[in-house]
Design a protein around this motif. Structure first.
Motif, PDB file in Angstrom:
ATOM      1  N   ALA A 112     -10.820   0.332  -5.475  1.00 16.14           N
ATOM      2  CA  ALA A 112     -11.248   0.277  -4.072  1.00 16.14           C
ATOM      3  C   ALA A 112     -10.186   0.901  -3.167  1.00 16.14           C
ATOM      4  O   ALA A 112     -10.506   1.650  -2.239  1.00 16.14           O
ATOM      5  CB  ALA A 112     -11.513  -1.177  -3.671  1.00 16.14           C
ATOM      6  N   ALA A 148     -10.153  -6.324   7.877  1.00 13.27           N
ATOM      7  CA  ALA A 148     -11.206  -5.721   7.044  1.00 13.27           C
ATOM      8  C   ALA A 148     -10.697  -5.399   5.648  1.00 13.27           C
ATOM      9  O   ALA A 148     -11.017  -4.354   5.066  1.00 13.27           O
ATOM     10  CB  ALA A 148     -11.769  -4.469   7.710  1.00 13.27           C
ATOM     11  N   VAL A 149      -9.898  -6.321   5.090  1.00 14.19           N
ATOM     12  CA  VAL A 149      -9.389  -6.143   3.730  1.00 14.19           C
ATOM     13  C   VAL A 149     -10.329  -6.854   2.753  1.00 14.19           C
ATOM     14  O   VAL A 149     -10.617  -8.050   2.911  1.00 14.19           O
ATOM     15  CB  VAL A 149      -7.967  -6.725   3.590  1.00 14.19           C
ATOM     16  CG1 VAL A 149      -7.489  -6.641   2.144  1.00 14.19           C
ATOM     17  CG2 VAL A 149      -6.998  -5.988   4.507  1.00 14.19           C
ATOM     18  N   ARG A 150     -10.800  -6.147   1.776  1.00 21.57           N
ATOM     19  CA  ARG A 150     -11.656  -6.734   0.745  1.00 21.57           C
ATOM     20  C   ARG A 150     -10.824  -7.703  -0.089  1.00 21.57           C
ATOM     21  O   ARG A 150      -9.774  -7.339  -0.619  1.00 21.57           O
ATOM     22  CB  ARG A 150     -12.232  -5.628  -0.127  1.00 21.57           C
ATOM     23  CG  ARG A 150     -12.919  -6.110  -1.402  1.00 21.57           C
ATOM     24  CD  ARG A 150     -13.375  -4.913  -2.219  1.00 21.57           C
ATOM     25  NE  ARG A 150     -13.690  -5.271  -3.587  1.00 21.57           N
ATOM     26  CZ  ARG A 150     -14.047  -4.393  -4.521  1.00 21.57           C
ATOM     27  NH1 ARG A 150     -14.144  -3.114  -4.222  1.00 21.57           N
ATOM     28  NH2 ARG A 150     -14.313  -4.801  -5.748  1.00 21.57           N
ATOM     29  N   GLU A 184     -10.171   4.530  -3.200  1.00 18.00           N
ATOM     30  CA  GLU A 184     -11.306   5.065  -2.440  1.00 18.00           C
ATOM     31  C   GLU A 184     -11.163   4.802  -0.936  1.00 18.00           C
ATOM     32  O   GLU A 184     -12.144   4.852  -0.199  1.00 18.00           O
ATOM     33  CB  GLU A 184     -12.606   4.445  -2.968  1.00 18.00           C
ATOM     34  CG  GLU A 184     -12.916   4.823  -4.406  1.00 18.00           C
ATOM     35  CD  GLU A 184     -14.024   3.975  -5.006  1.00 18.00           C
ATOM     36  OE1 GLU A 184     -14.542   3.081  -4.284  1.00 18.00           O
ATOM     37  OE2 GLU A 184     -14.363   4.189  -6.185  1.00 18.00           O
ATOM     38  N   LYS A 185      -9.936   4.483  -0.499  1.00 20.04           N
ATOM     39  CA  LYS A 185      -9.630   4.258   0.920  1.00 20.04           C
ATOM     40  C   LYS A 185     -10.259   2.976   1.466  1.00 20.04           C
ATOM     41  O   LYS A 185     -10.537   2.867   2.662  1.00 20.04           O
ATOM     42  CB  LYS A 185     -10.098   5.446   1.775  1.00 20.04           C
ATOM     43  CG  LYS A 185      -9.551   6.788   1.341  1.00 20.04           C
ATOM     44  CD  LYS A 185      -8.053   6.872   1.503  1.00 20.04           C
ATOM     45  CE  LYS A 185      -7.537   8.268   1.183  1.00 20.04           C
ATOM     46  NZ  LYS A 185      -6.059   8.362   1.281  1.00 20.04           N
ATOM     47  N   ARG A 186     -10.505   2.012   0.579  1.00 20.93           N
ATOM     48  CA  ARG A 186     -11.021   0.712   1.019  1.00 20.93           C
ATOM     49  C   ARG A 186      -9.960  -0.345   0.715  1.00 20.93           C
ATOM     50  O   ARG A 186      -9.807  -0.757  -0.439  1.00 20.93           O
ATOM     51  CB  ARG A 186     -12.338   0.379   0.294  1.00 20.93           C
ATOM     52  CG  ARG A 186     -13.497   1.292   0.671  1.00 20.93           C
ATOM     53  CD  ARG A 186     -14.773   0.912  -0.061  1.00 20.93           C
ATOM     54  NE  ARG A 186     -14.683   1.189  -1.489  1.00 20.93           N
ATOM     55  CZ  ARG A 186     -15.092   0.350  -2.440  1.00 20.93           C
ATOM     56  NH1 ARG A 186     -15.584  -0.830  -2.122  1.00 20.93           N
ATOM     57  NH2 ARG A 186     -14.989   0.692  -3.705  1.00 20.93           N
ATOM     58  N   ALA A 237      -7.878  -3.455  -0.237  1.00 23.43           N
ATOM     59  CA  ALA A 237      -8.276  -4.611  -1.038  1.00 23.43           C
ATOM     60  C   ALA A 237      -7.034  -5.383  -1.455  1.00 23.43           C
ATOM     61  O   ALA A 237      -5.909  -4.871  -1.409  1.00 23.43           O
ATOM     62  CB  ALA A 237      -9.068  -4.166  -2.269  1.00 23.43           C
ATOM     63  N   TYR A 269       0.819  -1.219   0.000  1.00 25.78           N
ATOM     64  CA  TYR A 269       0.000   0.000   0.000  1.00 25.78           C
ATOM     65  C   TYR A 269       0.851   1.267   0.000  1.00 25.78           C
ATOM     66  O   TYR A 269       0.441   2.291  -0.569  1.00 25.78           O
ATOM     67  CB  TYR A 269      -0.945   0.009   1.201  1.00 25.78           C
ATOM     68  CG  TYR A 269      -2.053  -1.024   1.118  1.00 25.78           C
ATOM     69  CD1 TYR A 269      -2.629  -1.370  -0.098  1.00 25.78           C
ATOM     70  CD2 TYR A 269      -2.531  -1.653   2.261  1.00 25.78           C
ATOM     71  CE1 TYR A 269      -3.638  -2.308  -0.185  1.00 25.78           C
ATOM     72  CE2 TYR A 269      -3.544  -2.601   2.200  1.00 25.78           C
ATOM     73  CZ  TYR A 269      -4.100  -2.927   0.974  1.00 25.78           C
ATOM     74  OH  TYR A 269      -5.098  -3.864   0.900  1.00 25.78           O
TER      75      TYR A 269
END
Length: 288
Positions: free
Chosen positions: A84, A51-53, A87-89, A91, A19
């Motif tokens: 994602a 909570a990682v997609r 968008e701060k999600r 993944a 990241y």
């Protein structure tokens, strides 16, 4: 099943360094080891805890009647995960059993689709933030799991393109994980005794043992439910609790050891009947 701290730490490191886009850190992390030792379970448990997609890719995703489709689907999945992240999600992508899906096996040169999937992985490994006709994107951490690291395409597995965790649990890690698997049913002394008697069996053997103990303990209840399947259909959460409550206390260690012996013999019989000698461990060959 509990997650080893060593395993979890390696996954966390790969996520963070991907990241922050550390250039010297490979975008792909390979987790390889013997089957049944909890690689995929621990990976997903760690990702879920953070909570990682997770975008999962299976063997079926690498097959298509139309040449080039799997490679394009892999790229589309990467781009979706990248959006994602932007968008701060958080993944990532997980490819299970990569050695069986795109590995190099005797008398198998690979399909066109497999070759294109490998080419796409090579491109992402070399240029994880640049995609032709798309431009600059956010980097996506990729995890691949497998049993045989040597079957993977050599240029893809070289340092710089892939970091590798060769997963072989230590005696302490096995004790901890199996103790968690059989938690509430037997004490630590019995766990240690089972591990000493069955050192060649993977952790999945003990998970299967627990399932067998639950089935045996809930035999009457299962029979009752089987007589009225419409009762439990669509009510899995409610009735699963009924089954699990049947075995929720300490069991007689002798009963557990007998169940383990029966399960062991079933595994031995299946190995002798169905498995090629090349797939048998030295322990199995001696027993056979």
């Amino acid at each position: 099943m509990t997650v080893s701290e060593r395993f979890s730490r390696a996954v966390r490191e790969h996520l963070v360094l991907s990241y922050v886009d550390l250039p010297v850190h490979p975008v792909i992390m390979g987790i390889f080891g013997a089957p049944g030792e909890g690689k995929s379970f621990q990976l997903r448990a760690t990702l879920d805890s953070l909570a990682v997609r997770t975008e999962s890719i299976s063997a079926a995703d690498f097959e298509s009647e139309r040449a080039g489709v799997p490679g394009k689907n892999l790229l589309a999945t990467y781009l979706s995960a990248s959006r994602a992240i932007q968008e701060k999600r958080p993944a990532c992508i997980v490819i299970d059993d990569v050695d069986t899906t795109v590995g190099e096996w005797e008398n198998n040169t690979g399909t066109v689709n497999h070759q294109q999937v490998l080419a796409q992985l090579m491109h992402l490994a070399d240029r994880p933030r640049d995609v032709e006709k798309v431009g600059h994107i956010d980097r996506v951490p990729i995890f691949v799991t497998g049993n045989d690291f040597g079957k993977l395409y050599p240029p893809l597995r070289r340092p710089g393109r892939m970091s590798v965790l060769h997963w072989e649990p230590t005696a302490e890690e096995r004790q901890s994980v199996v103790g968690h698997v059989l938690g509430g049913l037997i004490d630590g002394e019995t766990v240690a005794r089972l591990l000493a008697v069955y050192p060649a069996h993977p952790i999945s053997f003990f998970a299967e043992l627990r399932a067998q103990l639950v089935r045996t303990g809930a035999e009457k209840l299962i029979g009752t439910f089987a007589d009225n399947l419409s009762l439990i259909s669509g009510e899995s959460d409610r009735y699963r609790a009924h089954v699990e409550r049947v075995v929720n206390g300490r069991l007689d260690p002798l009963l557990v050891e007998r169940a383990a012996a029966v399960l062991h013999e079933q595994h031995q019989a299946a190995s002798r009947t169905y498995l090629h000698p090349a797939y048998l461990s030295p322990h199995d060959e001696v027993s056979a």
